[in-house]
Write an enzyme that holds these catalytic residues in place. Structure first.
Site, PDB file in Angstrom:
ATOM      1  N   HIS A 200       0.830  -1.213   0.000  1.00 19.85           N
ATOM      2  CA  HIS A 200       0.000   0.000   0.000  1.00 19.85           C
ATOM      3  C   HIS A 200       0.857   1.254   0.000  1.00 19.85           C
ATOM      4  CE1 HIS A 200      -2.844  -2.680   2.434  1.00 19.85           C
ATOM      5  NE2 HIS A 200      -3.088  -2.782   1.153  1.00 19.85           N
ATOM      6  N   GLU A 442      43.411  17.729  -2.027  1.00 17.01           N
ATOM      7  CA  GLU A 442      42.372  18.489  -1.317  1.00 17.01           C
ATOM      8  C   GLU A 442      42.939  19.308  -0.162  1.00 17.01           C
ATOM      9  OE1 GLU A 442      39.397  15.796   0.245  1.00 17.01           O
ATOM     10  OE2 GLU A 442      40.881  14.318   0.839  1.00 17.01           O
ATOM     11  N   ASP A 466      36.965  19.900   0.040  1.00 19.59           N
ATOM     12  CA  ASP A 466      37.947  20.216   1.074  1.00 19.59           C
ATOM     13  C   ASP A 466      38.958  21.246   0.601  1.00 19.59           C
ATOM     14  OD1 ASP A 466      37.232  18.824   3.413  1.00 19.59           O
ATOM     15  OD2 ASP A 466      37.746  16.945   2.431  1.00 19.59           O
ATOM     16  N   CYS A 513      36.622  15.161  -8.220  1.00 19.06           N
ATOM     17  CA  CYS A 513      35.498  14.405  -7.660  1.00 19.06           C
ATOM     18  C   CYS A 513      34.755  15.181  -6.575  1.00 19.06           C
ATOM     19  CB  CYS A 513      35.958  13.051  -7.124  1.00 19.06           C
ATOM     20  SG  CYS A 513      37.124  13.200  -5.765  1.00 19.06           S
TER      21      CYS A 513
HETATM   22  C1  PEP Z   1      36.189  16.512  -1.496  1.00 18.74           C
HETATM   23  O1  PEP Z   1      36.735  16.874  -0.459  1.00 18.74           O
HETATM   24  O2  PEP Z   1      35.996  17.272  -2.467  1.00 18.74           O
HETATM   25  C2  PEP Z   1      35.695  15.134  -1.653  1.00 18.74           C
HETATM   26  C3  PEP Z   1      35.303  14.675  -2.810  1.00 18.74           C
HETATM   27  O3  PEP Z   1      35.663  14.354  -0.569  1.00 18.74           O
HETATM   28  P1  PEP Z   1      34.644  14.491   0.653  1.00 18.74           P
HETATM   29  O4  PEP Z   1      33.516  15.373   0.202  1.00 18.74           O
HETATM   30  O5  PEP Z   1      34.238  13.115   0.980  1.00 18.74           O
HETATM   31  O6  PEP Z   1      35.487  15.109   1.714  1.00 18.74           O
HETATM   32 MG    MG Z   2      37.453  15.508   1.039  1.00 23.69          MG
END
Ligand code: PEP
Ligand code: MG
Length: 593
Positions: A200, A442, A466, A513
């Site tokens: 449901h 970073e 970071d 990333c």
């Molecule tokens: C970042 O610091 O950009 C990263 C991809 O790692 P996190 O966000 O996990 O610190």
């Molecule tokens: Mg990071």
């Protein structure tokens, strides 16, 4: 969102039955919480009275359901109404009625107990049914039984939930009739213990288009009303008491989900190649293996960042090598994913050891965490590295070390990995023959030392979340300084450019990333910087790919060159935004500008 730090984070896996992401406060809804009394009908004359009580409760239940049906008709699609009809039919079902009356008469038990016996006998019948859908319909019998019991107990209806603000409803199960008792327009999502695709809750949630996860087994026991909770109905997860970082990340995902809904996934699988032939590899960032199918559907070519933190913090004891391996094995070598970049864990010691004597760090972002913590807790680190090396036998694996601030750390991390790898080979365990090793860039010192670091590794991956935090001295989860968090700050652009240039000079690819990689507005700047790979929240991929396909490397480089001349972040932002709005009016409609 305010957070109680004393509360433990849980991630519970279930079945996502209505897509979308929502962040809010939990509200425990428990309509079935009714105790069943038991007593014997000693006097034969009272049997008729008990039967009459039962029939009256049936009638009352039917009236209520009819009333609910008319209330519900303007709230949702047709399907919930059919389910109420099924419940009304059950109330009139001869077998259900006669069996209950037989129990009252033959066993001389009260009506409540007789109903319970009838329900149990139905349970036996339903359990034997092979068809999943039909077996799942036992919940209808249960639901109807509970309603009759409530009427026998003199409760006219379950309490109306008077929701003042949006909440996420947590319940064992939710029937369409339950939803009629809620101010449904204020419900943000559902999470339930039981249920499957056809339950449901699933049907109702889909018809009113709110995220829902069912089959979470014990969520009603783990969550309290008013706890913070995230529901990801797309991948089937509930995250209870998320930390501020997690909330921030899911706010982005929520926004990307809404954007992605507008965009067709038809072209998601096409590569991100500019009109003049520059190809950017596109990776997906994941935290849970449940996110893999969504990453593939949204066009990820590989996993560019697997944040492994939750392999650790979602359990009572530290994960074993096999626990790790099971997770990594699910990512590596999956059809449709050309590579998997597994980042070793990025957390501090307080997440592992619930030792009250462990001093809370004043500044955990700069504390004993990530690679620093791993290099101190080698046993823990080796368990993870062994599992990653084992998974590498099944497909292309890249290992990414977080928070590297200098050459000693990467050399040490590599040495330990090599030790673990040789150990496995000596033990006769299969490991991949070419595991790439990379550092997350970073920490600003890593940018400054990029030339030396490049000689040590196979690739760089820039973590802008970071890097911006440390370069601009802005706590990434402090609301009071978010206005200063500016990926287009000239200092940030120069840092990124330096990393890419040095990486390329050394002949290694450079990925990004951090969140910046998935922001459509920055796509051309990132192409202009000549990043080799962008890895992002999967939901952001289709839009970023589309923009890259609509651009040229030539114009992107010209745009970058132009903005690198500015010395203020405001100038860069104004210029980039105006450029992007003009070039891609469909991607940045006026409402978003
Ligand atoms: C970042 O610091 O950009 C990263 C991809 O790692 P996190 O966000 O996990 O610190
Ligand atoms: Mg990071």
């Amino acid at each position: 969102m305010e957070r109680d730090d004393s509360k433990k984070t849980f991630v519970i896996k279930g079945i996502g039955v209505s897509p979308g992401i929502v962040i809010g406060k939990a509200y425990i809804y428990d309509p079935l919480d009714i105790q069943v009394s038991f007593y014997k009908i000693k006097n034969a004359r009272l049997v008729a009275k008990e039967t009459k009580r039962f029939r009256a409760a049936l009638k009352e239940s039917e009236q209520q359901l009819r009333e609910l049906k008319s209330n519900l008709s303007d709230l949702a699609g047709k399907e919930p109404l059919y389910i109420i009809d099924v419940h009304i039919m059950l109330l009139r079902d001869k077998m259900f009625i006669n069996r209950t009356i037989d129990y009252i008469r033959d066993k001389r038990v009260n009506a409540e107990w007789a109903i319970k016996m009838t329900i149990d006998s139905y349970r036996e019948i339903f359990e034997k049914v092979e068809d999943d859908y039909l077996r799942g319909r036992f919940s209808d019998v249960q639901y109807v039984g509970q309603r009759i019991l409530r009427n026998l107990a003199g409760e006219k209806r379950g309490a109306i939930i008077n929701i003042a603000e949006g909440v996420i409803i947590i319940a064992s199960d939710i029937s369409p009739a339950d939803t009629a008792q809620m101010k449904i327009d204020r419900v943000l999502g559902f999470a339930t213990d039981i249920g499957g695709r056809t339950s449901h809750t699933a049907i109702v949630a889909r018809s009113i288009e709110i995220p829902a996860v069912v089959g979470l087994e014990n969520i009603t026991r783990l969550v309290r009303t008013n706890d913070d909770i995230i529901i990801d109905g797309t991948v089937g997860l509930a995250i209870v008491n998320p930390d501020p970082e997690m909330i921030r990340r899911y706010e982005v995902k929520e926004r990307d989900y809404l954007d992605a809904k507008e965009i067709s996934l038809k072209d998601a699988g096409l590569p991100a190649v500019t009109k003049d032939g520059y190809k950017v590899e596109i990776g997906g960032n994941i935290e849970f293996i449940e996110e893999i199918p969504s990453a593939i559907v949204h066009g990820a070519e590989g996993i560019g960042l697997y944040r492994t933190e939750f392999v650790y913090i979602n359990r009572e004891r530290l994960p074993t090598e096999d626990d790790h391996f099971a997770n990594y094995r699910s990512v590596v070598g999956v059809a449709g994913l050309a590579w998997s970049t597994i980042r070793t864990f990025d957390l501090g010691g307080d997440k592992f050891f619930y030792d009250p004597k462990l001093a809370k760090e004043m500044n955990p972002q700069m504390g004993l965490r990530a690679i620093r913590f791993c290099l101190k807790e080698l046993d823990l680190f080796k368990v993870q590295l062994r599992a990653i090396a084992r998974a590498s036998a099944f497909g292309k694996v890249k290992i990414l070390f977080p928070m590297i601030s200098g050459i000693e750390e990467i050399r040490e991390a590599k040495r330990i990995f090599e030790e673990v790898r040789s150990e496995l080979i000596r033990e006769g365990v299969a490991v991949g023959d070419r595991i790439e090793i990379g550092v997350m860039v970073e920490v600003p010192s890593a940018v400054i030392m990029a030339d030396a670091l490049a000689r040590e590794v196979d690739f760089f991956s820039i973590g802008t979340n970071d890097l911006i935090q440390y370069a601009l001295a802005i706590d990434r989860v402090n609301d009071r300084v978010t206005y200063l968090y500016e990926p287009l700050h000239p200092a940030v652009l120069r840092l990124i450019k330096r990393v890419v240039d040095i990486g390329h000079e050394a002949g290694i690819p450079v990925a990004m990333c951090g969140e910046m990689a998935g922001e459509a507005i920055y796509a051309l700047i990132l192409v202009g910087l000549e990043l080799d790979e962008l890895s992002m929240n999967p939901l952001a991929i289709p839009r970023v790919k589309k923009i890259i396909r609509g651009s040229t490397l030539k114009e992107s480089k010209a745009l970058l060159e132009r903005v690198l001349k500015f010395s203020s972040a405001v100038e860069v932002r104004d210029y980039v935004e105006e450029y992007m709005y003009k070039q891609f009016p469909d991607e940045f409609p006026l409402t978003e500008q």
